[in-house]
Design a protein around this motif. Sequence first.
Motif, short mmCIF file in Angstrom:
data_model
loop_
_atom_site.label_atom_id
_atom_site.label_comp_id
_atom_site.label_asym_id
_atom_site.label_seq_id
_atom_site.Cartn_x
_atom_site.Cartn_y
_atom_site.Cartn_z
N TRP A 88 37.84 32.45 38.52
CA TRP A 88 36.43 32.42 38.95
C TRP A 88 35.62 33.52 38.26
CZ3 TRP A 88 33.76 29.00 42.03
CH2 TRP A 88 32.46 29.40 42.39
N LEU A 89 36.15 34.75 38.26
CA LEU A 89 35.41 35.88 37.70
C LEU A 89 35.32 35.82 36.19
CD1 LEU A 89 36.75 38.74 40.00
CD2 LEU A 89 34.48 37.69 40.05
N HIS A 90 36.14 34.98 35.57
CA HIS A 90 36.01 34.76 34.13
C HIS A 90 34.73 34.00 33.80
CE1 HIS A 90 37.29 34.18 29.98
NE2 HIS A 90 37.01 32.89 30.09
N HIS A 91 34.26 33.22 34.76
CA HIS A 91 33.07 32.40 34.53
C HIS A 91 31.84 32.90 35.31
CE1 HIS A 91 35.39 29.31 32.41
NE2 HIS A 91 36.31 29.43 33.35
N PHE A 92 32.06 33.60 36.40
CA PHE A 92 30.94 34.03 37.25
C PHE A 92 31.04 35.52 37.55
CE2 PHE A 92 32.02 29.63 38.26
CZ PHE A 92 30.82 28.98 37.98
N ARG A 93 29.91 36.12 37.83
CA ARG A 93 29.88 37.55 38.11
C ARG A 93 30.36 37.87 39.52
NH1 ARG A 93 24.35 41.17 38.38
NH2 ARG A 93 25.34 43.15 38.95
N ARG A 94 30.01 37.00 40.47
CA ARG A 94 30.35 37.22 41.87
C ARG A 94 31.24 36.09 42.39
NH1 ARG A 94 24.71 38.67 42.01
NH2 ARG A 94 24.40 40.83 42.69
#
Length: 416
Positions: free
Chosen positions: A368-374
């Motif tokens: 998830w954090l690879h694609h989104f900041r939060r």
Amino acid sequence: MTTNTARRRIIALDVLRGIAILGTLLTNIWIFSQSAWDDDGDRAQGALAVFNRVADVGLNLFTDGEFIGLLTIMFGIGLEIQRQSAIRRGEPWPGRYPWRALVLILDGLLNYIFIFEFDVLMGYGLTGLVVAAVMATSPKTQKIWMVIGLGAHLLMIGVFTALPRFVGESDLPADQPVPADANRLDAALGATGTESYWGMVGERLQTFIGGRGEIPIMFVMGLSLFLVGAHLYRAGLFLPEGRRLRRIVMAVGFGVGFPLDWALRLSDNGGGFITRYGTSTIVAFGLLAAVAAFYAHRDRVGIVGHGLSLVGRMALTCYILQNLIASIIFYDWGLGVAAKIPDAWNTVITLGIYLGISAFLIALSAIWLHHFRRGPVEYVRHKGVDRLADAAESARAARRRRREAVAPATTGVSTG
């Protein structure tokens, strides 16, 4: 503050949040796995019996209270970080934070009703509302409130320790790593733990007042730990030059907290409330300082630290998700694993499932954090706070414009 120093501080905090979240799961997962457990005395023989006994005692010594204490401290540190960020941006404090606290209370309410009876988010949100206002006062006033909070916490521990029947601890095995209020499982799950999902939701709604009985405990505990955590953060616990402070905190946490905590837990009465909310909290401060010391002069987290930091960056999402996953795995409305585990293998299988859930949370956080900041819950919460705060500010601005428009007209009539 240099960029490298800021980065080191963030590394330590993310790792600590990850430890607190996965440690809380290790504490709570027994609530799920023992929901249909028939404790008929000896559960195993031979090596398995030895492992079960060692694991039960070890879990009781290392998990019962330490991680909920650490999680509470981390919330206080997070509050101080938000306060400092607001000041750097030139914004007033507490500013928009009350909206954050209200949304956190709503998160906790939904988590309590639909996922997990032993939610702590509501208590943290209510505590945050008070502590945020305290943090807007002078340092001297904050220290006074810190002393008041610590005094109230100690008084609460004394009262509940003297009245064990009030919290139902007399019914709990001394060596089982379960929360103080786990005697309420019957209300949450039914006598056999076989209620449907909506039946459990209905039970929580019907017993809402009694089911939220730990909120006053979390509020008093949080009032002290929030302020102490914020004070340690301001005092430079995570800075390279905070070596002396870290040594003092570790000396108190490990040199005083550990021996006292273990002595009480291994005694005939098993410790109970005083260890879960008292001595374990002292140990949690030692753990906080130890991790801060480990990363004080490091720029890299390492393999284990990286996994923990990923969970720490999605702490709220992982906290809610781990309880949902455990519910699906263990409860009868899901896979019903709790009812299928042989009593002798309860500890081994539960620990295996814990490792599996932890690995899943780490992997999910990495993707998830690879694609989104939060994290997803963090993102929704952030957007919700912004919308509520913007709407409130727009409403205040509209009322101000109406008052300004009425004032000249009123003045004109009176002078005419």
